[in-house]
Design a protein around this motif. Structure first.
Motif, PDB file in Angstrom:
ATOM      1  N   THR A   1       0.814  -1.215   0.000  1.00 24.84           N
ATOM      2  CA  THR A   1       0.000   0.000   0.000  1.00 24.84           C
ATOM      3  C   THR A   1       0.844   1.260   0.000  1.00 24.84           C
TER       4      THR A   1
ATOM      5  N   ILE B   1      -6.644  -3.606  -0.322  1.00 30.10           N
ATOM      6  CA  ILE B   1      -5.549  -4.304  -0.990  1.00 30.10           C
ATOM      7  C   ILE B   1      -5.740  -5.812  -0.903  1.00 30.10           C
TER       8      ILE B   1
ATOM      9  N   TYR C   1      -7.552  -0.134  -7.542  1.00 30.30           N
ATOM     10  CA  TYR C   1      -7.073   0.105  -6.181  1.00 30.30           C
ATOM     11  C   TYR C   1      -6.411   1.469  -6.034  1.00 30.30           C
TER      12      TYR C   1
END
Length: 468
Positions: free
Chosen positions: A315, A365, A387
């Protein structure tokens, strides 16, 4: 950093005890000492070696600037390199690049479209220098117990047989310890299996100003991946992330950590060339479970950094979260220092932001990227866009609005809950279509969203190619 082992008695008074001398702990110590508070930092390690978390999202540079480390200075001293984009490389070698749209740098947005890769050891040393210069006392001891009454921490017992009696306690002990989370038996949510990361630093003559993520799994498998991050001129960090069970299987087959990393790197031409020039040595390893606690603020204590919420490294949000927690938690202590207690509403709002952001990034995620249904249905590149767009925009909105009160926090968290629900819905639909088809779904193609620009890998390398 000042070692005060010979200067402090067994009974000690302090305004604040910060447990942990990592990134979030040092940042909190800086904010608190600048506000005039007497701070004692407990950190058992005298030396740090490998530190994970080298690729930052686009919100982090401003947070470092608040600590006296502006972006341009970090790059000019070689402690960081610019990160202008992310490249995703599929298992078959095809690539796409993602970066903020140029329009975001223009009015009225005026967003900084560059961020950083960090040499974390150099950054750690710079933060230690700042902490030392401000007079924070550091004890190389562990916190081993707490005296608690009515939810308040009255004293902290250390491995050096000391009892520190602080007005405030900040837990920056890290995900592995999470001392106050365990002490108060706080509820938590976990995402995905326990994973392992193996990484090393390599000399690289050729590199670009961007992070490269290499995906190792097909559409039907749980995701494994490799990062390549140019942490300083001529040096790149390369690491492999996989479920702990997969690493255990490779070790059972007789492979060392260095051999596991080398084997995975050999699947990609560029990484294979790097290992041929510089064989894998001095591999660092860490295991982690992405977990977010609830109730991370008490009457006179606050949990920050990975002790509050462990972000998945893919991330790129771990450093940002740690610095945000440190800044916001320190501000609460400074604001309410004369009351000796953080009001219940302020605690609730802080907890809502910390747990809300942690759950948001980890759940997105996990459902969109690590698990296979959405990747199988949309394909790796469209999934990456699905995402990155909401994740990046959420950080931008957070940085711009800086929610501190109830209304702003509720609005932000409600938006994140809505996006999590949308991701869950996409995951369920993809799973259903996959089961009905009885085979791997064919990836769906789509145009790039307006917030991003697509640039060919060859053009980007030619434009941003640097020499050592």
């Amino acid at each position: 950093m000042l070692d005060a082992l010979q200067e402090i008695d067994t009974e000690v008074q302090a305004d604040v005890v910060v447990i942990g001398g990592g990134l979030s702990g040092l940042a909190a110590a800086i904010h608190l000492t600048r506000a005039g508070l007497k701070v004692i930092c407990l950190e058992p390690r005298e030396n740090f070696t490998k530190i994970i978390g080298e690729s930052l999202d686009w919100s982090a540079p401003l947070l470092f600037a608040q600590l006296g480390l502006p972006m341009e200075e970090l790059v000019s001293t070689g402690a960081a390199t610019f990160k202008r984009h992310i490249t995703v490389t599929a298992v078959d070698g095809t690539q796409e690049e993602f970066l903020p749209g140029a329009w975001l740098a223009e009015r009225p947005w005026n967003v900084e479209t560059r961020t950083l890769h960090l040499d974390r050891l150099q950054i750690h040393a710079l933060l230690q220098e700042e902490v030392r210069a401000q007079g924070t006392v550091t004890l190389h001891e562990r916190a081993i117990g707490f005296e608690v009454r009515d939810g308040r921490i009255l004293s902290v017992q250390t491995s050096g047989a000391r009892a520190i009696r602080p007005r405030w306690v900040v837990d920056a002990s890290g995900a592995a310890a999470s001392l106050l989370g365990r002490e108060f038996n706080l509820p938590s949510a976990s995402y995905g299996p326990r994973k392992i990361a193996l990484w090393a630093h390599f000399p690289t003559d050729e590199w670009v100003e961007g992070t490269t993520l290499y995906t190792l799994s097909s559409g039907d498998e749980y995701m494994e991946w490799i990062w390549e991050i140019p942490v300083s001129p001529g040096v790149s960090s390369i690491g492999y992330v996989a479920p702990g069970s997969k690493a255990k299987q490779q070790r059972a087959a007789g492979l060392s950590n260095a051999e596991i990393l080398s084997t995975q790197m050999s699947r990609f031409t560029r990484l294979s060339e790097i290992t041929e020039q510089s064989p894998v040595e001095h591999v660092a390893a860490t295991s982690f479970l992405c977990r977010t606690y609830s109730g991370v603020c008490g009457p006179n204590w606050i949990i920050i950094g990975e002790a509050a919420s462990q972000s998945d490294p893919i991330t790129g949000n771990g450093v940002t979260a740690a610095l945000r927690h440190a800044e916001e938690g320190s501000a609460l202590i400074v604001r309410y220092q004369h009351r000796e207690k953080i009001p219940a509403l302020a605690r609730f709002v802080y907890d809502m932001r910390v747990s809300g952001m942690g759950r948001y990034f980890n759940s997105l995620i996990e459902k969109l990227y690590y698990e296979s249904p959405v990747r199988s249905f949309l394909g790796i590149f469209l999934t990456a866009r699905v995402y990155t767009v909401p994740a990046w925009l959420t950080n931008v909105v957070y940085s711009r609005t800086r929610p501190r009160k109830l209304l702003g926090t509720v609005v932000l968290c409600s938006a994140m809950i809505t996006l999590r629900a949308a991701a869950w819905g996409l995951f369920r639909v993809s799973s259903l279509l996959k089961r009905r088809s009885g085979r791997t779904c064919q990836p769906v193609s789509a145009e790039l969203t307006s917030g991003q620009e697509r640039i060919s890998h060859r053009e980007k390398r030619r434009g941003l190619h640097l020499q050592r």
